[in-house]
Design a protein around this motif. Structure first.
Motif, mmCIF file in Angstrom:
data_model
loop_
_atom_site.group_PDB
_atom_site.id
_atom_site.type_symbol
_atom_site.label_atom_id
_atom_site.label_comp_id
_atom_site.label_asym_id
_atom_site.label_seq_id
_atom_site.Cartn_x
_atom_site.Cartn_y
_atom_site.Cartn_z
ATOM 1 N N ALA A 127 35.431 -25.005 30.606
ATOM 2 C CA ALA A 127 35.809 -23.959 31.157
ATOM 3 C C ALA A 127 34.904 -22.689 31.710
ATOM 4 O O ALA A 127 33.739 -22.553 32.643
ATOM 5 N N LEU A 128 34.590 -22.522 30.391
ATOM 6 C CA LEU A 128 33.707 -21.202 29.793
ATOM 7 C C LEU A 128 32.633 -21.264 30.084
ATOM 8 O O LEU A 128 31.575 -20.028 31.141
ATOM 9 N N LYS A 129 32.069 -22.176 29.824
ATOM 10 C CA LYS A 129 30.230 -22.472 29.647
ATOM 11 C C LYS A 129 30.044 -22.601 31.368
ATOM 12 O O LYS A 129 29.195 -22.483 31.474
ATOM 13 N N ALA A 130 31.140 -23.952 31.691
ATOM 14 C CA ALA A 130 30.582 -24.404 33.465
ATOM 15 C C ALA A 130 30.342 -22.799 34.641
ATOM 16 O O ALA A 130 29.742 -22.271 35.066
ATOM 17 N N LEU A 131 31.248 -21.861 33.857
ATOM 18 C CA LEU A 131 32.251 -20.417 34.569
ATOM 19 C C LEU A 131 30.710 -19.348 34.436
ATOM 20 O O LEU A 131 30.532 -18.541 34.778
ATOM 21 N N LEU A 132 29.549 -19.905 33.611
ATOM 22 C CA LEU A 132 28.471 -18.939 33.255
ATOM 23 C C LEU A 132 27.422 -19.312 33.938
ATOM 24 O O LEU A 132 27.037 -18.691 34.207
ATOM 25 N N THR A 133 26.962 -19.883 34.786
ATOM 26 C CA THR A 133 25.882 -20.259 35.513
ATOM 27 C C THR A 133 26.524 -20.305 37.230
ATOM 28 O O THR A 133 25.521 -20.857 37.812
ATOM 29 N N ASP A 134 28.072 -20.745 37.170
ATOM 30 C CA ASP A 134 27.751 -21.350 38.612
ATOM 31 C C ASP A 134 29.089 -20.445 39.349
ATOM 32 O O ASP A 134 30.014 -19.964 38.368
ATOM 33 N N ASP A 135 29.221 -20.039 40.404
ATOM 34 C CA ASP A 135 30.426 -19.542 40.883
ATOM 35 C C ASP A 135 31.485 -20.579 42.148
ATOM 36 O O ASP A 135 31.212 -21.725 42.199
ATOM 37 N N PHE A 136 32.297 -20.575 41.335
ATOM 38 C CA PHE A 136 33.768 -21.148 42.214
ATOM 39 C C PHE A 136 34.998 -20.163 42.950
ATOM 40 O O PHE A 136 34.740 -19.070 43.049
ATOM 41 N N ALA A 137 34.926 -21.358 43.598
ATOM 42 C CA ALA A 137 36.463 -20.382 44.869
ATOM 43 C C ALA A 137 37.781 -20.440 44.531
ATOM 44 O O ALA A 137 38.219 -19.676 44.432
ATOM 45 N N VAL A 138 37.878 -21.350 43.358
ATOM 46 C CA VAL A 138 38.853 -21.467 42.976
ATOM 47 C C VAL A 138 38.963 -22.305 41.392
ATOM 48 O O VAL A 138 38.043 -23.695 41.518
ATOM 49 N N VAL B 120 51.479 -29.763 48.733
ATOM 50 C CA VAL B 120 51.493 -28.294 48.402
ATOM 51 C C VAL B 120 50.061 -27.623 48.158
ATOM 52 O O VAL B 120 49.489 -26.892 48.190
ATOM 53 N N LEU B 121 49.754 -28.900 46.355
ATOM 54 C CA LEU B 121 48.210 -28.314 46.172
ATOM 55 C C LEU B 121 47.028 -28.098 47.348
ATOM 56 O O LEU B 121 46.377 -26.905 47.166
ATOM 57 N N ARG B 122 46.861 -29.141 47.292
ATOM 58 C CA ARG B 122 45.391 -29.642 48.610
ATOM 59 C C ARG B 122 46.115 -28.194 49.814
ATOM 60 O O ARG B 122 44.800 -27.389 49.796
ATOM 61 N N ALA B 123 46.796 -27.687 50.392
ATOM 62 C CA ALA B 123 46.819 -26.522 51.229
ATOM 63 C C ALA B 123 46.460 -25.430 50.651
ATOM 64 O O ALA B 123 46.241 -24.444 50.767
ATOM 65 N N LYS B 124 47.319 -24.856 49.404
ATOM 66 C CA LYS B 124 46.934 -23.649 48.355
ATOM 67 C C LYS B 124 45.449 -23.427 48.065
ATOM 68 O O LYS B 124 45.050 -22.710 48.201
ATOM 69 N N VAL B 125 45.012 -24.830 47.635
ATOM 70 C CA VAL B 125 43.911 -24.738 46.877
ATOM 71 C C VAL B 125 42.270 -24.661 48.264
ATOM 72 O O VAL B 125 41.511 -23.746 48.362
ATOM 73 N N SER B 126 42.545 -25.674 49.659
ATOM 74 C CA SER B 126 42.588 -24.896 50.608
ATOM 75 C C SER B 126 42.585 -23.881 51.763
ATOM 76 O O SER B 126 41.290 -22.678 51.982
ATOM 77 N N VAL B 127 43.850 -22.830 51.063
ATOM 78 C CA VAL B 127 43.596 -21.789 51.481
ATOM 79 C C VAL B 127 42.508 -20.707 50.747
ATOM 80 O O VAL B 127 41.889 -20.295 51.226
ATOM 81 N N PHE B 128 41.918 -21.015 49.446
ATOM 82 C CA PHE B 128 40.803 -20.454 48.452
ATOM 83 C C PHE B 128 39.638 -20.461 48.728
ATOM 84 O O PHE B 128 39.318 -20.073 48.873
#
Length: 227
Positions: free
Chosen positions: A40-51, A114-122
């Protein structure tokens, strides 16, 4: 064409990642898998994520340790983290998740809706912030061009100033609507801080534009930086 947001899914069990993909596929965003905290930390080095959806119980670097690394990095500290866990040791365990920087803490099995709704907000907040940043950057370039034109052209740049003012007003309106939505949704502190930072930059752009108006001073005004 609007670029899709990226959602990082972190879990050491392939079947859990598959289930998350099935739940979130309806959002039509880019889902990125990571089977460990290190990955996960490697992926975060190069890409921007919403959540980030982060499993707590993983071998090696667990979810709490992974979140601590994410929050220490300037590039990633403001990305919302939703903890997912199959273990529940009471309020103390939940508090530890929030203390690690999570915006939410969900126990398995969870309600897919519920999970889908929470993620969609972010995702929506991320997309709006991206649009505002792009529009603010475009306006900054236009203001720089307008400042140079005002300093070198003997003709009155009234038409250019009016167009820039109208464009800036539209972006200011969107920023104000985003701030109101954050207040209504009781969003996390990171999202609120991002919106406030954008508003401060827009205020600087408005001041620079006002300084270009005839009779407000001599010379081209300084344009606020993006920082």
């Amino acid at each position: 064409m609007v670029q899709k947001a990226k959602i990082l899914l972190v879990d050491d069990r392939p079947e859990n990642l598959l289930a998350l993909e099935a739940i979130l596929s309806a959002l039509d965003q880019t889902l990125v898998r990571a089977s460990s905290g290190e990955e996960a930390l490697k992926a975060l080095l190069t890409d921007d994520f919403a959540v980030i959806l982060l499993d707590v119980q993983m071998p090696g670097m667990d979810g709490f340790e992974t979140a601590a690394h994410i929050k220490r990095r300037e590039r990633t500290r403001d990305i919302p983290i939703i903890f997912l866990t199959a273990i529940n040791h009471g309020p103390h365990h939940t508090f530890r998740g929030y203390a690690a920087g999570a915006v939410d803490y969900i126990s398995k099995p969870f309600d897919p809706w519920v999970l889908r709704a929470k993620v969609s907000v972010f995702v929506e907040l991320y997309m709006k912030n991206c649009q505002l940043r792009e529009q603010a950057a475009l306006l900054r370039l236009q203001l720089e061009s307008g400042a140079k034109a005002a300093a070198t052209d003997t003709k009155e740049p009234a038409g250019l100033l009016a167009e820039l003012s109208a464009r800036l007003a539209a972006v200011e309106e969107q920023a104000e609507a985003l701030s109101k939505q954050l207040d209504d949704d009781s969003a996390d502190a990171a999202a609120v801080a991002t919106a406030a930072h954008l508003e401060r930059k827009l205020t600087g752009l408005r001041r620079a534009l006002d300084a270009l108006e005839p009779g407000t001073g001599s010379g081209a005004p300084s344009v606020p930086s993006q920082n």
